[in-house]
Design an enzyme around this catalytic site. Sequence first.
Site, PDB file in Angstrom:
ATOM      1  N   SER A  71      45.924  18.497  47.928  1.00  0.00           N
ATOM      2  CA  SER A  71      44.590  18.731  47.406  1.00  0.00           C
ATOM      3  C   SER A  71      43.942  17.562  47.084  1.00  0.00           C
ATOM      4  CB  SER A  71      44.369  20.079  46.706  1.00  0.00           C
ATOM      5  OG  SER A  71      42.979  20.437  46.541  1.00  0.00           O
ATOM      6  N   ASP A  98      43.277  26.311  56.382  1.00  0.00           N
ATOM      7  CA  ASP A  98      42.936  26.074  55.187  1.00  0.00           C
ATOM      8  C   ASP A  98      41.131  25.919  55.255  1.00  0.00           C
ATOM      9  OD1 ASP A  98      42.302  24.534  52.808  1.00  0.00           O
ATOM     10  OD2 ASP A  98      43.565  23.114  53.032  1.00  0.00           O
ATOM     11  N   HIS A 154      45.327  26.907  52.228  1.00  0.00           N
ATOM     12  CA  HIS A 154      45.355  25.660  51.301  1.00  0.00           C
ATOM     13  C   HIS A 154      46.628  25.619  50.495  1.00  0.00           C
ATOM     14  CE1 HIS A 154      43.781  22.081  49.405  1.00  0.00           C
ATOM     15  NE2 HIS A 154      43.504  22.771  48.285  1.00  0.00           N
TER      16      HIS A 154
END
Length: 728
Positions: free
Chosen positions: A583, A671, A703
């Site tokens: 991320s 995601d 995610h």
Amino acid sequence: MAAAQLISKPKDIAALYRDLCQFPSLSSVSIGPEVTTQYGGKYSNIYTEWSQRDLDRNEQVKFCRQYIVFHDNNTVVYASACGNGSEIKGELLSSESPSGALKAVLRETKNKNGEDVQFLEVWDRNRKVKNINLTALEKHGKVYEDEQFGSLSWSHSETHLLYIAEKKRPKTKSFFDAGDSAVTIEEEDECARKTVKGDQFVLHEDWGEGLVNKSVPALCVLDIESGNISVLEGIPSHVSPGQAFWSPDDTGVLFVGWWHSPYRVGLKYCANRRSALFFVDLTGGKCETLSCDSSAVFSPRLSPDKCRIVYLKCGVFGPHQQCCQMLMYDWYTKVTSTVVDIVQRSTDGQFEGIYTTLLAPFCWSADSQRVIMDTVLHSQQVLFVVDTMTGKVTALQSKESSPGSWKIMAIDRDLLVVRFSSPNCPSTVKVGFLPPAGREEDITWVSLEEENSIADIDWSYKTHKPPQEQENTQYPGLDFESIFLKPQSILPGSQLPLVVYPHGGPHSTFVSEWMLFPAVLCKMGFAVQLVNYRGSLGFGQQSVMSLLGKVGDQDVKDMQTAVLHSLQTEPVHPHKIVLCGGSHGGFLSCHLIGQYPEFYKACIVRNPVTNIPAMAGSTDIPDWCNVESGLTFSYETLPEAAQWGDMLNKSPIIYVSKVKTPVLLMLGAEDRRVPNTQGLEYYKALRAHGVEARLLWYPGNNHSLAKVDAESDGFMNIALWLLRHLKE
């Protein structure tokens, strides 16, 4: 100096991973009623639920275990486990009644057609007295079991259950349904009340990543005696209700309502969404707002004397996670007061503010005066006691407390149950009695399980200061930290390869708790550095705010500063340093290999942010793109052309032509937070510039890439990618 010897055979790495992934994680705790024996002794039963990875079944296994704690209301006399753990099947939620005599369970099974069916069960000690097929009743859609909205709350009288479920929608069918020709006028009127033509493909917005298909929650009440279920009316149409519980007199329901107008944005891990505390009166159907309605509020908790409610509050559309206030609402005087305010920057480093999205389900002391919470303090999770009358905040740590991170799971009649872990100690459960005010250091913890410390892992905290030229002129003098893991047994003169981890968020943090990947890497022979750059939680609100508008610069330089510090102080091989981030951690990893192209020998990124402006129109958190770039966010306006360009200049994609480091990308097909197009674009750009790149695509994963097969496959690919490129 020679490089340290690494475990390098895939078979040995897989065996090590299998061994360490078997340590379970404590997920929930409930404390049973206090029992007095015929001899005057007292004991309480502790019910715990855990989850554990099962590689062979490819699933997270959930199991329960019970303990018995003998005490004298001040001291734990004796504590022991009651038998072995027992696997729980299909249980989504459970809740004991206030007296402990009854237990409610939400269970999900499959019918003969393979469809999900939900049951709400009521247990009276050792027998099931109610088993209600919620799916068959068709009063509502699926029940919410998540932490954000989910509730399963007993009325104080133990006659009703409150829960949250998806609001029932009319059935839909095509305008050209073949059955229409055989329907009479009277029958068509009846069908019209049940079905809607032409709405089959209407979009129903949901609350984004981790809350997919959760769109319009409804408050539902089960009358246990009659078995009747009612969906509460009077909830404002512009809010989605959740985190609900009964009012002190059972005449109504309190809940948090999140605004979903003009449209929904991602809510999971985003505490900064406009919301308020509401009360709906069941006798008259009136709904009123009990808190400020222009902020974000969450996690309300009712005191044992049923007089006060504490809850947390923060700003809207700033950093997704930030320092919170603790407020208290008096049910009878209707007065709201601030118990703990935002901490801009601590003067003594003993308390840096509240950083959590959820208080423990039961967090009040028996006298309804103090609240026990855990929050981040620099790079650890610490227990604190808050005096709601004075606002004084005191650490709840004994002088003998082990270094690591502590989380409160439950408290009842001042008996505390907490979870403890550290980078070399998997989760364990401890109990202790809350000392009187002013004597918090006197607490004594008793472990209910033997601690399984992992041999040959050493760890420590490191404090870093940015160089003078990298100081933030608006927020100067901010330090940051990292957690450093290394094998204890290092041959004299050898140097360790280093795996550098930036965390995601960016406004989150690494705390000194048990983490599977770093532990396995350390056992393989790597050193691991987990960096809490400026902008991380636990260092005061100013640290959080200091990063806004400076992503891709301040955080990148902090990462490099931390690594260079470790090169000077630890036995790290200067030519065997690698990156692993997900991320925003992937965003930083891509920046680092672009801005320092000769420094890192391999890189792994999981669902990375690579192009901020390209992400803005496809993510469930469009505000993130604005706020982290230093812009304000509103539903109505878009950035100007120059601002889009500034967003791009903060993105790692602009450095891709300079990258030389081999990159392994891992992307989740589902995601919603960082769309996989971000990683795909970066992968193609790397290939176009002749950089070695490999992409792993995980269907059915969002995610977090947390499904057992994706997680285990991901680790093996990480380990082999690092070994291969360090060898080269």
